[in-house]
Scaffold this motif. Sequence first.
Motif, PDB file in Angstrom:
ATOM      1  N   ALA A  56       0.742  -1.117  -0.098  1.00  0.00           N
ATOM      2  CA  ALA A  56      -0.019   0.021  -0.120  1.00  0.00           C
ATOM      3  C   ALA A  56       0.776   1.089  -0.040  1.00  0.00           C
ATOM      4  CB  ALA A  56      -0.768   0.064   1.227  1.00  0.00           C
ATOM      5  N   PRO A  57       0.507   2.245  -0.461  1.00  0.00           N
ATOM      6  CA  PRO A  57       1.286   3.451  -0.352  1.00  0.00           C
ATOM      7  C   PRO A  57       1.731   4.152   0.633  1.00  0.00           C
ATOM      8  CG  PRO A  57      -0.817   3.692  -1.985  1.00  0.00           C
ATOM      9  CD  PRO A  57      -0.963   2.475  -1.301  1.00  0.00           C
ATOM     10  N   LEU A  58       2.832   4.603   0.889  1.00  0.00           N
ATOM     11  CA  LEU A  58       3.194   4.956   2.081  1.00  0.00           C
ATOM     12  C   LEU A  58       2.559   6.229   2.782  1.00  0.00           C
ATOM     13  CD1 LEU A  58       6.875   5.366   1.061  1.00  0.00           C
ATOM     14  CD2 LEU A  58       5.955   3.742   2.728  1.00  0.00           C
ATOM     15  N   ARG A  59       2.316   6.733   3.739  1.00  0.00           N
ATOM     16  CA  ARG A  59       1.687   7.763   4.359  1.00  0.00           C
ATOM     17  C   ARG A  59       2.614   8.834   4.212  1.00  0.00           C
ATOM     18  NH1 ARG A  59       1.318   4.423   8.733  1.00  0.00           N
ATOM     19  NH2 ARG A  59       2.716   5.766   9.987  1.00  0.00           N
ATOM     20  N   SER A  60       2.253   9.975   3.844  1.00  0.00           N
ATOM     21  CA  SER A  60       3.124  11.100   3.684  1.00  0.00           C
ATOM     22  C   SER A  60       4.138  11.531   4.828  1.00  0.00           C
ATOM     23  CB  SER A  60       2.103  12.479   3.259  1.00  0.00           C
ATOM     24  OG  SER A  60       3.003  13.463   3.184  1.00  0.00           O
ATOM     25  N   GLY A  61       5.242  11.533   4.439  1.00  0.00           N
ATOM     26  CA  GLY A  61       6.268  11.902   5.523  1.00  0.00           C
ATOM     27  C   GLY A  61       6.802  10.763   6.249  1.00  0.00           C
ATOM     28  N   ASP A  62       6.427   9.513   5.696  1.00  0.00           N
ATOM     29  CA  ASP A  62       6.981   8.187   6.514  1.00  0.00           C
ATOM     30  C   ASP A  62       8.345   7.817   5.826  1.00  0.00           C
ATOM     31  OD1 ASP A  62       5.125   7.710   8.257  1.00  0.00           O
ATOM     32  OD2 ASP A  62       4.166   6.202   7.057  1.00  0.00           O
ATOM     33  N   PRO A  63       9.475   7.722   6.426  1.00  0.00           N
ATOM     34  CA  PRO A  63      10.774   7.434   5.805  1.00  0.00           C
ATOM     35  C   PRO A  63      10.676   5.971   5.470  1.00  0.00           C
ATOM     36  CG  PRO A  63      11.033   7.614   8.204  1.00  0.00           C
ATOM     37  CD  PRO A  63       9.435   7.990   7.873  1.00  0.00           C
ATOM     38  N   THR A  64      11.371   5.619   4.484  1.00  0.00           N
ATOM     39  CA  THR A  64      11.528   3.918   4.132  1.00  0.00           C
ATOM     40  C   THR A  64      12.946   3.586   4.186  1.00  0.00           C
ATOM     41  OG1 THR A  64       9.468   4.072   2.877  1.00  0.00           O
ATOM     42  CG2 THR A  64      10.782   2.294   2.508  1.00  0.00           C
ATOM     43  N   ILE A  65      13.223   2.384   4.674  1.00  0.00           N
ATOM     44  CA  ILE A  65      14.783   1.985   4.375  1.00  0.00           C
ATOM     45  C   ILE A  65      14.470   0.629   3.589  1.00  0.00           C
ATOM     46  CG2 ILE A  65      16.460   1.030   5.473  1.00  0.00           C
ATOM     47  CD1 ILE A  65      16.026   2.960   7.811  1.00  0.00           C
ATOM     48  N   VAL A  66      15.196   0.472   2.414  1.00  0.00           N
ATOM     49  CA  VAL A  66      15.183  -0.764   1.894  1.00  0.00           C
ATOM     50  C   VAL A  66      16.443  -1.394   1.880  1.00  0.00           C
ATOM     51  CG1 VAL A  66      14.904  -1.768  -0.455  1.00  0.00           C
ATOM     52  CG2 VAL A  66      13.101   0.178   0.095  1.00  0.00           C
TER      53      VAL A  66
END
Length: 377
Positions: free
Chosen positions: A3-13
Amino acid sequence: MTAPLRSGDPTIVNVALADRAYDIVIGRGALASLGARIKALRPGAKVAIVSDENVAAKHMAATEAVLKNAGIESSRIVVPAGEGSKSYATFEKVCEALIAARIERDDLVVALGGGVIGDLAGYASASVRRGLDFVQVPTSLLAQVDSSVGGKTGINSKQGKNLIGAFHQPVLVIADTALLDTLPEREFRAGYAEVAKYGLLGDGAFFSWLEANWQDVFAGGSSREHSIAVSCRAKAGVVARDERESGERALLNLGHTFGHALEAGAGFSDRLLHGEAVALGMALAFEFSARKGLLSAADAERAVRHLAATGLPTHVRDVPGGVPDADALMDLIFQDKKVKRGRLTFILVRGIGEAFVSPDVDPAEVRGFLAEKLAQR
């Protein structure tokens, strides 16, 4: 597809390469964490920042300030902007500058820029002192979703694109989506071709999502970060399974065999940006696959229609100033890195999200297809 990220959430791949694993940090404002992350990775390291004139004018001061605030000493190496900097001459300049700056094996190189800078700085890092670690800070969409991840580095030869280089993985990638705000619209659009590629080659659901949400991706909404994260996860997974392109990773070259030949034919110039060449190459790959009866004409038309809707080139007549004739393009195609013992290998498709490696493609069939497309100009 997530699902799309919430605005402002950082993501680490994470790119899972055992003891050479590294993180891709994705988010608005992620550049602010560069100093702290480098300090944790390499305590006491000096940094040389490699950038081009355009990017340096916009982002060098902020990058240096982030490093200074973390107590990290840095120097800068700035080269001319554009594909022309992926050359022997500029490679030599960067290598000599790194040596002159006394960058040692325990120090770091930071590639601050788009794909050209990432490839150039990465190759210099692989070469100086027989290998320096480097960090990618991609400032273009194309670099954030593709060229900054996976360790392909290199420069161009007059005989073709990326024919000189090395596999050299970064130790960290910082994909700050706020840096895309200063990107010219044409460059953002060119980068989108690589986003669409991930859907077209292996994720039909993601491609359908892009068809519905591409305008929000362009506008900078939450869909932008989501599309970048999905693309990075897709590439990270492929790289972890096939780091040196002995099998599955070749699928990431969808559109690139045609595209690189067209890009070289246009003189590696602003007439055809790399992402534009990839878009045109993907359109040709889908149409060639349909011509061979591998997928329906409707699927090919759907893929081409989406690329065209975003403003990307999908026909050879879209290249300003034209391209070489079929024979000259075939000469360039035979320089493709996937050619084995003189036999052509293409990435073709059986449907949306169903790419496969097709070895030993008949050159006469490819030439006839190109001649037909060129005649439609």
